[in-house]
Design an enzyme around this catalytic site. Structure first.
Site, short mmCIF file in Angstrom:
data_model
loop_
_atom_site.label_atom_id
_atom_site.label_comp_id
_atom_site.label_asym_id
_atom_site.label_seq_id
_atom_site.Cartn_x
_atom_site.Cartn_y
_atom_site.Cartn_z
N LYS A 136 7.74 -44.00 4.61
CA LYS A 136 9.01 -43.75 5.30
C LYS A 136 9.80 -45.04 5.50
O LYS A 136 10.99 -45.09 5.19
CB LYS A 136 8.74 -43.06 6.64
CG LYS A 136 9.98 -42.78 7.45
CD LYS A 136 9.75 -41.86 8.62
CE LYS A 136 8.47 -41.99 9.37
NZ LYS A 136 7.97 -43.30 9.74
N THR A 157 9.40 -47.85 3.88
CA THR A 157 9.73 -48.33 2.54
C THR A 157 10.99 -47.64 2.01
O THR A 157 11.87 -48.28 1.43
CB THR A 157 8.55 -48.08 1.58
OG1 THR A 157 7.38 -48.71 2.11
CG2 THR A 157 8.83 -48.62 0.19
N ARG A 160 12.09 -50.24 13.63
CA ARG A 160 11.37 -50.69 14.82
C ARG A 160 10.55 -51.94 14.54
O ARG A 160 10.26 -52.28 13.39
CB ARG A 160 10.43 -49.58 15.30
CG ARG A 160 11.13 -48.34 15.82
CD ARG A 160 10.15 -47.21 16.08
NE ARG A 160 9.50 -46.79 14.85
CZ ARG A 160 8.35 -46.14 14.81
NH1 ARG A 160 7.70 -45.85 15.92
NH2 ARG A 160 7.82 -45.78 13.65
N LYS A 188 -3.34 -48.77 10.60
CA LYS A 188 -2.04 -48.32 10.11
C LYS A 188 -1.29 -49.42 9.37
O LYS A 188 -0.50 -49.17 8.47
CB LYS A 188 -1.19 -47.81 11.29
CG LYS A 188 0.15 -47.24 10.88
CD LYS A 188 0.89 -46.67 12.07
CE LYS A 188 2.26 -46.16 11.67
NZ LYS A 188 3.19 -47.24 11.31
N ALA A 191 5.83 -43.05 17.99
CA ALA A 191 6.42 -41.70 17.95
C ALA A 191 5.43 -40.63 18.38
O ALA A 191 5.85 -39.53 18.73
CB ALA A 191 6.93 -41.40 16.55
N PHE A 250 6.55 -41.42 12.26
CA PHE A 250 5.68 -40.33 11.84
C PHE A 250 6.48 -39.18 11.24
O PHE A 250 7.56 -39.37 10.70
CB PHE A 250 4.77 -39.88 12.99
CG PHE A 250 3.76 -40.93 13.39
CD1 PHE A 250 2.95 -41.54 12.44
CD2 PHE A 250 3.63 -41.33 14.71
CE1 PHE A 250 2.02 -42.50 12.80
CE2 PHE A 250 2.71 -42.30 15.08
CZ PHE A 250 1.90 -42.87 14.12
N PHE A 264 4.70 -42.49 -6.88
CA PHE A 264 3.48 -43.25 -7.13
C PHE A 264 3.21 -43.21 -8.63
O PHE A 264 3.53 -42.21 -9.31
CB PHE A 264 2.29 -42.65 -6.38
CG PHE A 264 2.21 -43.05 -4.92
CD1 PHE A 264 1.20 -43.87 -4.46
CD2 PHE A 264 3.16 -42.60 -4.02
CE1 PHE A 264 1.13 -44.24 -3.12
CE2 PHE A 264 3.11 -42.96 -2.68
CZ PHE A 264 2.08 -43.78 -2.23
N TRP A 321 9.88 -48.54 -4.52
CA TRP A 321 8.71 -49.39 -4.26
C TRP A 321 8.50 -50.35 -5.44
O TRP A 321 8.25 -51.54 -5.24
CB TRP A 321 7.47 -48.51 -4.05
CG TRP A 321 6.24 -49.30 -3.67
CD1 TRP A 321 5.83 -49.64 -2.42
CD2 TRP A 321 5.28 -49.85 -4.58
NE1 TRP A 321 4.65 -50.38 -2.48
CE2 TRP A 321 4.30 -50.52 -3.80
CE3 TRP A 321 5.14 -49.85 -5.97
CZ2 TRP A 321 3.20 -51.17 -4.36
CZ3 TRP A 321 4.04 -50.51 -6.54
CH2 TRP A 321 3.09 -51.16 -5.73
#
Length: 558
Positions: free
Chosen positions: A73, A75, A96, A107, A275, A303, A383, A411
């Site tokens: 998210k 990214t 954030r 995480k 979150a 999240f 991916f 990415w």
């Protein structure tokens, strides 16, 4: 196939002086307060001078429920900001700050990944500009002053059994969840049971992220209810006389941080409430500042959309008067396969059937976001193991939901891999079709608000609460807090309160274990299921492999 790690990519960044980044948003040098060469705080006087300027378009990036397969998210948020700038738009991102707890847990950090990162990555994921430390210090100053007040005669008549203000630490430490303080005899005060929460769950964090300016900050701090007397009368931070000193500690932390992406585009990184146990959005002051300076502002909510987006809409947008123009829901083929029952070790093999089986999780998030009156597009974060058939399965499913899914390669390719999504977002934002509205009115009863979220967002049959919880909510309504929104503290891994229940479950209930009043922040926290406000570390925390190499460079951050 080998790839560079995020930290290796970040270390090779061709950063520009922060003054050049500020110039892209027309921020004069004298209003930037540099922290080194590559980060700065934006001065309050400059922020005040922006009042009256028109706002740009606000775009929310949210996601499906997180899985061990990864969604990306942040990214995507960073990539979309770069993509908007690449197609000639004046855009900024707002995300954030990272908490040390998940950094050293499992995480990881909060700076994006691959070629869609915010830098300096190491500083952002560690001490940054000291905001987290300031919030921790301000919170614990209040804790110390409460116990000190009791020690020196308890003039306010605080019932020591009803001190509700816990201490905080910016680290995952399960041993501190429940503690006893003031042991050791007369000199150390009066023993009582309490505990620690993680800093990002602190009401001080929520207040800093929702306050408009320093005056509003102090007023909100003063409103914090910290304890009750024997006859249940509330005692506030203002009664303890801690609000002024806390504001002093938070003076610099209140100023938004400006940094840059790998492609030298402006990024505001400010505030960091979780979150799953807090409201999951960056600060209002950073978002508003960005909206005055850029034509498009891309922000994220933590999240899945059942937590972050719901709180973004029902708490942040409601309180700050923000009106989002578009939303992006991030998904991956890998996560769809996990929701379809595939184990993480088997995700590399093509499995279109599992993708299709897992898509209802995505479909529910699309419908939920649409229910707020905001147009939605899906970003498929690519991916290298994804097959064309799997990607097409997701696109076909999303089309059936009345939305469009766009494959994004940011990415690996940076902004060049996300221009299709950037153009779609501009089209949606400029169309004016957004008709944003929260899903419940201020005047609805507190438990009815909890039920509304449980039924409409989680698709539960009911919300459950003991008589004591319902009585507490009724007491807060009688005390004048009934118009506050609700912040649900719930597992991020499922629409239900069972983290192992993936997909789009129905027929479940949402048990509310405890409720907490955040009078300064302006919401009620409903703690559901087994969620903890002080997380623990996993069996093998990331901290085990974080180190300095022979050249003094950091290894292991991600």
């Amino acid at each position: 196939m080998t790839f560079k790690t995020d930290i290796e990519i970040a270390r090779e960044a061709q950063k520009k002086p922060i003054q050049e980044i500020g110039a892209k948003l027309d921020i004069p040098n004298e209003h930037l307060l540099p922290y080194g060469h590559d980060k700065a705080k934006v001065g309050q006087d400059f922020i005040k001078s922006l009042e009256g300027r028109p706002d740009g378009k606000l775009i929310l990036v949210t996601a499906i429920n997180p899985t061990p397969a990864g969604e990306g998210k942040t990214t995507t948020t960073v990539g979309l900001g770069d993509g908007l700038n690449r197609i000639g738009k004046k855009a900024a991102i707002c995300i954030r700050e990272a908490s040390l707890g998940p950094n050293f847990g499992m995480k990881g950090g909060a700076a994006g990944g691959g070629l869609s990162q915010v830098v300096p990555m190491e500083e952002m994921n560690l001490h940054f500009t000291g905001d987290m430390h300031a919030i921790t210090s301000a919170h614990n100053l209040l804790s110390a002053m409460i116990d000190n007040h009791i020690y020196w005669g308890n003039e306010l008549g605080i019932d020591q059994r009803r001190v509700v203000w816990r201490r905080v630490l910016d680290m995952n430490d399960r041993a501190l969840r429940d503690t006893v303080v003031s042991l050791g005899g007369v000199a150390n005060g009066f023993p009582r049971q309490t505990g620690f929460d993680i800093t990002v769950a602190s009401e001080v964090m929520a207040i800093l992220c929702l306050a408009n300016d320093l005056e509003d900050l102090q007023n909100r701090l003063g409103d914090i209810v910290v304890a009750y007397t024997r006859d249940r009368a509330p005692i506030t931070c203002r009664d303890i006389k801690a609000d002024g000193a806390m504001t002093v500690l938070l003076k610099d932390a209140m100023q938004p941080n400006l940094v840059q992406t790998l492609e030298n585009n402006p990024a505001f990184v400010h505030g960091g409430p979780f979150a799953n146990i807090a409201h999951g959005c960056n600060s209002v002051i950073a978002t508003r500042t960005a909206l005055k300076l850029a034509d498009y502002v891309v922000t994220e909510a933590g999240f899945g959309a059942d937590l972050g987006a719901e709180k973004f809409f029902d708490i942040k947008c409601r309180k700050a008067g923000l009106k989002p123009s578009a939303a992006v829901v991030v998904a991956t083929v890998r996560a769809m396969k996990m929701n379809g029952g595939v184990a993480k070790v088997d995700l590399g093999a093509e499995n279109v059937e599992a993708v299709q089986k897992g898509c209802p999780n995505l479909g529910r998030h699309i419908a939920n976001v649409k229910s707020f009156g905001v147009p939605v597009v899906v970003a498929i974060n690519h991916f290298h193991s994804d097959t064309e058939a799997e990607v097409e399965a997701v696109k076909a499913y999303v089309a059936e939901q009345g939305a469009e899914a766009i494959l994004c390669r940011h990415w690996a390719e940076g902004s060049a891999g996300i221009t299709e999504l950037a153009n779609k977002v501009v089209e949606m934002a400029d169309s004016g079709v957004a008709n944003f509205s929260p899903i419940y009115p201020d005047e609805m009863g507190l438990f009815e608000k909890i039920e509304t979220i449980a039924k409409r967002i989680y698709h539960a049959d009911e919300a459950l609460a003991d008589k004591s919880v319902r009585a507490q909510l009724k007491a807060w309504e009688d005390a004048g807090y009934g118009n506050l929104p609700v912040c649900m503290a719930k597992t991020q891994y499922s629409f239900s309160t069972d983290p192992n229940l993936r997909g789009a479950p129905t027929g479940h209930s949402v048990p509310v274990r405890e409720v907490r009043l955040s009078a300064g922040a302006g919401f009620i926290v409903a703690i559901c299921g087994e969620i903890m406000t002080m997380p623990g570390l996993p069996r093998h925390p990331a901290a085990e492999t974080i180190r300095l190499d022979d050249d003094g460079l950091i290894e292991g951050l991600f």
